[in-house]
Every structure is written in C-alpha cells, then in structure tokens.
Design a protein around this motif. Structure first.
Motif, PDB file in Angstrom:
ATOM      1  N   VAL A  36       0.558  -1.501   0.299  1.00  0.00           N
ATOM      2  CA  VAL A  36       0.049  -0.087   0.226  1.00  0.00           C
ATOM      3  C   VAL A  36       0.822   1.359  -0.125  1.00  0.00           C
ATOM      4  CG1 VAL A  36      -1.575   1.455   1.748  1.00  0.00           C
ATOM      5  CG2 VAL A  36      -1.517  -1.130   0.921  1.00  0.00           C
ATOM      6  N   VAL A  37       0.209   2.478  -0.669  1.00  0.00           N
ATOM      7  CA  VAL A  37       1.210   3.388  -0.801  1.00  0.00           C
ATOM      8  C   VAL A  37       0.592   4.553  -0.419  1.00  0.00           C
ATOM      9  CG1 VAL A  37       1.871   5.494  -1.828  1.00  0.00           C
ATOM     10  CG2 VAL A  37       1.947   3.282  -2.976  1.00  0.00           C
ATOM     11  N   GLU A  38       0.928   5.106   0.992  1.00  0.00           N
ATOM     12  CA  GLU A  38      -0.388   5.682   1.803  1.00  0.00           C
ATOM     13  C   GLU A  38       0.826   7.347   1.428  1.00  0.00           C
ATOM     14  OE1 GLU A  38       0.037   3.847   6.571  1.00  0.00           O
ATOM     15  OE2 GLU A  38       1.911   4.528   5.633  1.00  0.00           O
ATOM     16  N   LEU A  39      -0.351   7.782   1.525  1.00  0.00           N
ATOM     17  CA  LEU A  39      -0.101   9.548   0.890  1.00  0.00           C
ATOM     18  C   LEU A  39      -0.791  10.199   2.271  1.00  0.00           C
ATOM     19  CD1 LEU A  39      -3.083   8.925  -1.835  1.00  0.00           C
ATOM     20  CD2 LEU A  39      -0.851   8.902  -2.000  1.00  0.00           C
ATOM     21  N   ALA A  40       0.186  11.741   1.651  1.00  0.00           N
ATOM     22  CA  ALA A  40       0.089  12.647   3.185  1.00  0.00           C
ATOM     23  C   ALA A  40      -0.896  13.635   3.213  1.00  0.00           C
ATOM     24  CB  ALA A  40       0.964  14.123   2.376  1.00  0.00           C
ATOM     25  N   GLY A  69      -4.297  11.346   4.299  1.00  0.00           N
ATOM     26  CA  GLY A  69      -4.251   9.889   5.235  1.00  0.00           C
ATOM     27  C   GLY A  69      -4.650   9.498   3.865  1.00  0.00           C
ATOM     28  N   GLY A  70      -4.795   9.075   3.065  1.00  0.00           N
ATOM     29  CA  GLY A  70      -5.189   7.741   1.728  1.00  0.00           C
ATOM     30  C   GLY A  70      -4.331   7.209   1.393  1.00  0.00           C
ATOM     31  N   ALA A  71      -4.881   6.377   1.057  1.00  0.00           N
ATOM     32  CA  ALA A  71      -4.090   4.662   0.725  1.00  0.00           C
ATOM     33  C   ALA A  71      -4.778   4.049   0.044  1.00  0.00           C
ATOM     34  CB  ALA A  71      -3.675   4.124   2.032  1.00  0.00           C
ATOM     35  N   ILE A  72      -3.787   3.206  -1.098  1.00  0.00           N
ATOM     36  CA  ILE A  72      -4.094   3.069  -2.208  1.00  0.00           C
ATOM     37  C   ILE A  72      -2.866   1.922  -2.340  1.00  0.00           C
ATOM     38  CG2 ILE A  72      -1.970   4.378  -4.054  1.00  0.00           C
ATOM     39  CD1 ILE A  72      -5.293   3.441  -5.974  1.00  0.00           C
ATOM     40  N   GLU A  73      -4.364   0.467  -2.672  1.00  0.00           N
ATOM     41  CA  GLU A  73      -3.167  -0.793  -2.874  1.00  0.00           C
ATOM     42  C   GLU A  73      -2.288  -0.779  -4.665  1.00  0.00           C
ATOM     43  OE1 GLU A  73      -4.031  -4.978  -1.891  1.00  0.00           O
ATOM     44  OE2 GLU A  73      -5.160  -4.397  -2.975  1.00  0.00           O
ATOM     45  N   THR A  74      -1.177  -1.032  -4.448  1.00  0.00           N
ATOM     46  CA  THR A  74      -0.646  -1.418  -5.724  1.00  0.00           C
ATOM     47  C   THR A  74      -0.455  -2.800  -5.981  1.00  0.00           C
ATOM     48  OG1 THR A  74       1.738  -1.556  -4.779  1.00  0.00           O
ATOM     49  CG2 THR A  74       0.856   0.893  -4.960  1.00  0.00           C
ATOM     50  N   GLY A  75      -0.703  -4.018  -5.657  1.00  0.00           N
ATOM     51  CA  GLY A  75      -0.661  -4.476  -5.394  1.00  0.00           C
ATOM     52  C   GLY A  75      -0.471  -5.969  -4.165  1.00  0.00           C
ATOM     53  N   MET A  76      -1.018  -7.119  -4.442  1.00  0.00           N
ATOM     54  CA  MET A  76      -1.058  -8.493  -3.664  1.00  0.00           C
ATOM     55  C   MET A  76       0.068  -9.340  -3.925  1.00  0.00           C
ATOM     56  SD  MET A  76      -4.892  -9.138  -3.793  1.00  0.00           S
ATOM     57  CE  MET A  76      -6.892  -7.313  -4.136  1.00  0.00           C
ATOM     58  N   ILE A  77      -0.081  -9.673  -2.231  1.00  0.00           N
ATOM     59  CA  ILE A  77       1.642 -10.979  -2.624  1.00  0.00           C
ATOM     60  C   ILE A  77       0.531 -12.711  -1.675  1.00  0.00           C
ATOM     61  CG2 ILE A  77       2.762 -11.832  -2.022  1.00  0.00           C
ATOM     62  CD1 ILE A  77       4.069  -8.872  -1.770  1.00  0.00           C
ATOM     63  N   GLY A  78       0.012 -13.701  -2.683  1.00  0.00           N
ATOM     64  CA  GLY A  78      -0.566 -14.669  -1.576  1.00  0.00           C
ATOM     65  C   GLY A  78       0.916 -16.151  -1.813  1.00  0.00           C
ATOM     66  N   ARG A  79      -0.799 -17.049  -2.383  1.00  0.00           N
ATOM     67  CA  ARG A  79       1.084 -18.099  -2.085  1.00  0.00           C
ATOM     68  C   ARG A  79       0.980 -18.627  -3.531  1.00  0.00           C
ATOM     69  NH1 ARG A  79      -5.489 -20.920  -1.690  1.00  0.00           N
ATOM     70  NH2 ARG A  79      -6.314 -20.351  -4.413  1.00  0.00           N
ATOM     71  N   ASP A  80       0.507 -17.537  -4.118  1.00  0.00           N
ATOM     72  CA  ASP A  80       1.955 -17.895  -5.518  1.00  0.00           C
ATOM     73  C   ASP A  80       3.153 -16.687  -5.584  1.00  0.00           C
ATOM     74  OD1 ASP A  80       0.706 -14.752  -5.907  1.00  0.00           O
ATOM     75  OD2 ASP A  80      -0.452 -15.696  -7.851  1.00  0.00           O
ATOM     76  N   GLY A  81       3.605 -16.364  -4.145  1.00  0.00           N
ATOM     77  CA  GLY A  81       4.112 -15.497  -4.429  1.00  0.00           C
ATOM     78  C   GLY A  81       4.930 -15.267  -2.873  1.00  0.00           C
ATOM     79  N   GLN A  82       6.131 -14.140  -2.302  1.00  0.00           N
ATOM     80  CA  GLN A  82       6.683 -14.305  -1.505  1.00  0.00           C
ATOM     81  C   GLN A  82       6.815 -12.320  -1.012  1.00  0.00           C
ATOM     82  OE1 GLN A  82      10.092 -12.433  -1.618  1.00  0.00           O
ATOM     83  NE2 GLN A  82       9.784 -13.039  -4.063  1.00  0.00           N
ATOM     84  N   ASP A  98      19.621  -5.599  -0.825  1.00  0.00           N
ATOM     85  CA  ASP A  98      20.039  -4.756   0.301  1.00  0.00           C
ATOM     86  C   ASP A  98      18.918  -3.312   0.351  1.00  0.00           C
ATOM     87  OD1 ASP A  98      21.456  -3.948   2.473  1.00  0.00           O
ATOM     88  OD2 ASP A  98      22.643  -3.335   2.126  1.00  0.00           O
ATOM     89  N   LYS A  99      17.672  -3.630  -0.277  1.00  0.00           N
ATOM     90  CA  LYS A  99      16.982  -2.567  -0.309  1.00  0.00           C
ATOM     91  C   LYS A  99      15.906  -2.526   1.562  1.00  0.00           C
ATOM     92  CE  LYS A  99      17.075  -1.689  -5.560  1.00  0.00           C
ATOM     93  NZ  LYS A  99      16.373  -2.036  -6.693  1.00  0.00           N
ATOM     94  N   ILE A 100      15.492  -1.375   1.088  1.00  0.00           N
ATOM     95  CA  ILE A 100      14.278  -0.702   2.199  1.00  0.00           C
ATOM     96  C   ILE A 100      13.028  -1.186   1.752  1.00  0.00           C
ATOM     97  CG2 ILE A 100      15.872   0.384   3.439  1.00  0.00           C
ATOM     98  CD1 ILE A 100      14.049   2.653   2.227  1.00  0.00           C
ATOM     99  N   SER A 101      12.037  -1.500   2.425  1.00  0.00           N
ATOM    100  CA  SER A 101      10.813  -1.457   1.558  1.00  0.00           C
ATOM    101  C   SER A 101      10.572   0.240   1.007  1.00  0.00           C
ATOM    102  CB  SER A 101       9.633  -1.689   2.952  1.00  0.00           C
ATOM    103  OG  SER A 101       7.693  -1.773   2.565  1.00  0.00           O
ATOM    104  N   LEU A 102       9.720  -0.435  -0.215  1.00  0.00           N
ATOM    105  CA  LEU A 102       9.386   1.354  -0.698  1.00  0.00           C
ATOM    106  C   LEU A 102       8.131   1.400  -0.253  1.00  0.00           C
ATOM    107  CD1 LEU A 102      10.400   0.853  -4.036  1.00  0.00           C
ATOM    108  CD2 LEU A 102      11.383   2.134  -1.699  1.00  0.00           C
ATOM    109  N   ASN A 103       6.997   0.576   0.227  1.00  0.00           N
ATOM    110  CA  ASN A 103       5.738   0.575   0.816  1.00  0.00           C
ATOM    111  C   ASN A 103       5.413   0.229   2.441  1.00  0.00           C
ATOM    112  OD1 ASN A 103       5.444  -0.689  -2.232  1.00  0.00           O
ATOM    113  ND2 ASN A 103       4.450   1.226  -2.042  1.00  0.00           N
TER     114      ASN A 103
END
Length: 233
Positions: free
Chosen positions: A56-60, A62-75, A84-89
């Motif tokens: 989820v991308v959180e907006l200044a 107070g809103g938020a919008i989902e950019t993708g789902m992860i489930g049993r087909d992923g990680q 060696d990156k940080i979480s973007l969302n």
C-alpha cells in the motif's frame, strides 16, 4: 513447512527446498498485521500458504491505495533483501493465513549459494513490478466497476470464494469513495454475481465477474504464467 501450499516453494529444486525447510518458521499472519513500513529495512521474508498481503502507498493527506497483492503464488521481501534495499511501501496482511517466514540474512546466503534460487526470486520481483505498473494504468483509465471486479478476481485467486473484506477497505485500497464501491456492490448483487454482508463478500458467479472486469487481471496472470509456466514443478 508446507511446500505445496506456496507455488514458489513447490518449484524449488530438492537441495534448495531442503535448506529452506531447515530454516523455515511457519507463522500465522492475522488481518492487520504490519510486515513492513515504508523505508524499513527488510528483516523477514514471507512465503504465504494462504491469505493476502497488501502493498500500500500511503498519502500525506491520510489516504492510501493498494498497488499489489501477494499470496500463495509469491513472496514478500526476498528481492529487496537480496539487493540490500528498504521497503518502498506499507505492507500489511489483508486476509490472514499461515506463511513460511525466514530471516532475510539467510535468504541472502541461500541466493549467494544457489544462483537458481536468486533467479527465481528476481523473476518474482519482475512479476510484482509488472503488477504494480498494471495497477497504475488500471487506476488511471478503468471504471470503478471494472476495477472492483478485477480486485475480486485477484482476491478469489488467493483466498477463495468467501472474502473477509469490507467495502470501506476495498474503497480505500482502490482510492475511491466508499459510496462508489457500495453502488458497484449493489449492482453485482442484483446481477447474481456476489452476495455481501457486513465485512464479507461471497462470490457466486465468477465467469460473469470475469466478463465485467477489465483486462488487467488476465494481463497480470499471463505475465506470471510466462515467468512461471503452469507445467513446471
């Protein structure tokens, strides 16, 4: 660790899977659990056996919008840990379920030892990026009705025909007003495609939902199948 509950784990070479199994901790993820905040260092990697993880991308404002789902087909987390990156969302559990959890440092070690494992994890990151890009295009040009049907298809794919999700949450994830989603839900119920009550949506006619959905769900699914052909594993 339940190998075949996660399609990536089910594709692992025997030697890689055996190493993973020794280090896996099966955890029960609950709705609302936060796995990472934006700018967090990745410390844990998750391979869901069931349920849905939302990016989820959180907006200044107070809103938020989902950019993708992860489930049993992923990680979640492996590709970021390898680079060696940080979480973007903001990453949180939308629908609870079990997952195999690993220390990120172990995942980095495994990728250095087994190039095939690294390739698989980076292929999944490629798919996830394609999902994010498709979502951005979808949000810009497709109707709320088509987008709602798309998200229902994706959620059904990961969590089954009965979904524990409120209209308010779905509206927030789509970046639209709740009244817009409520209107669509009423139309879908009148058409016999779903039934909905407080906090639950039951999918009744998936083929009709496919016809009302935009092409984005199928486009993303085709991309996954190209990277991970169904006959593999």
């Amino acid at each position: 660790m339940r190998q075949h509950d996660n399609s990536l784990l089910s594709r692992m070479e025997t030697a890689i899977y055996e190493e993973l199994a020794k280090h896996a901790v099966v955890v029960e993820l609950s709705q609302g659990d936060v796995l990472a905040e934006a700018h967090d260092t990745i410390e844990k990697v998750y391979f869901p056996h069931a349920g849905i993880i939302s990016c989820v991308v959180e907006l200044a404002g107070g809103g938020a919008i989902e950019t993708g789902m992860i489930g049993r087909d992923g990680q979640f987390g492996a590709g970021l840990a390898l680079d060696d990156k940080i979480s973007l969302n903001h990453v949180a559990v939308q629908v609870g379920g079990p997952a195999s959890s690993f220390d990120a440092k172990f995942i980095v070690h495994l990728a250095e030892k087994h190039p095939a494992f690294r390739r698989m994890m980076m292929s999944y990151e490629h798919f996830h990026l394609a999902q994010v890009q498709q979502t951005a295009a979808c949000n810009a040009v497709h109707s709320v009705q088509a987008r709602t049907c798309k998200w229902l298809l994706r959620m059904r794919e990961l969590a089954g025909d009965e979904l524990t999700v409120t209209q308010q949450f779905l509206a927030q994830m789509m970046g639209v007003r709740r009244t817009s989603v409520t209107g669509v839900a009423i139309e879908l119920q009148k058409a016999g495609m779903i039934s909905h009550s407080r906090g639950r949506i039951q999918i009744l006619d998936v083929e009709k939902i496919r016809r009302w959905a935009c092409e984005c769900h199928e486009d993303v699914r085709h991309h996954y199948d190209r990277l991970f052909p169904p006959n593999v594993g």
